[in-house]
Scaffold this motif. Structure first.
Motif, short mmCIF file in Angstrom:
data_model
loop_
_atom_site.label_atom_id
_atom_site.label_comp_id
_atom_site.label_asym_id
_atom_site.label_seq_id
_atom_site.Cartn_x
_atom_site.Cartn_y
_atom_site.Cartn_z
N ARG A 124 0.85 -1.20 0.00
CA ARG A 124 0.00 0.00 0.00
C ARG A 124 0.89 1.24 0.00
NH1 ARG A 124 -5.50 -1.12 1.64
NH2 ARG A 124 -5.68 -2.98 2.93
N ARG A 171 -6.36 -7.37 -2.26
CA ARG A 171 -5.17 -6.65 -2.72
C ARG A 171 -3.96 -7.58 -2.88
NH1 ARG A 171 -6.25 -1.64 -3.59
NH2 ARG A 171 -7.92 -0.56 -2.46
N ASP A 224 -10.95 0.97 2.90
CA ASP A 224 -11.35 -0.10 1.98
C ASP A 224 -12.64 -0.78 2.44
OD1 ASP A 224 -9.40 0.14 0.05
OD2 ASP A 224 -8.24 -1.62 0.68
#
Ligand code: NI
Length: 161
Positions: A99, A142, A132
């Protein structure tokens, strides 16, 4: 508050904007922080407790609890980092997720006051993870597909055990 786990459709739905930040949400925030502590987690979003509203709470070690209502991710760093994540709705599952390293988020607190926060490290990570949830996205989404499938198999096995 009961935390719903993977398989519950609510985790896959988009949460709705809160129109009026009133006393109800101050109470909800308190209850969510309590549930967060009880679950020994660092973040918890509305959909995880069956509340389809755009609210999440986070508390990382050494910090105060923070409440985010109707959050917007204003900016994320181009730099990304890999860090291990888990989720109270996916008990027993952990994986490295890539991320952005830092984030700027705008939101309202439980008193209805707007704020902007720049976060990095674990705080940035948990804010992005919880955001999210408001979109119906889980951390396993992800991951590369083979890795995700392995985790899902593991989850199913644990559920049957
Ligand atoms: Ni989560």
């Amino acid at each position: 508050m009961e935390i719903v786990t993977l398989g519950n459709e609510l985790l896959r739905q988009k949460a709705q904007r809160i129109k009026d930040i009133n006393e109800t949400y101050r109470k909800v925030a308190v209850d969510m922080i309590e549930a967060l502590h009880a679950g020994k987690g660092i973040g918890l979003a509305g959909p995880q407790v069956g509340l389809m509203k755009r609210i999440f709470v986070v508390q990382v070690e050494g910090d105060v609890p923070r409440v985010f209502i109707n959050p917007s991710i204003v900016e994320t760093s181009r730099e990304v980092v890999k860090y291990e994540e888990g989720c109270l709705s996916l008990p027993g599952l952990w994986a490295d997720v890539i991320r952005p390293a830092s984030v700027r988020v705008q939101a309202w607190n439980e008193k209805g006051r707007p704020f902007t926060l720049e976060a990095e490290g674990i705080l940035a990570r948990v804010i992005l993870h919880e955001y999210d949830h408001l979109e119906g996205i889980l951390f396993i989404d992800r991951l590369p597909e083979p890795k995700r499938n392995r985790l899902l198999e593991k989850f199913e096995k644990r559920k049957r055990a």
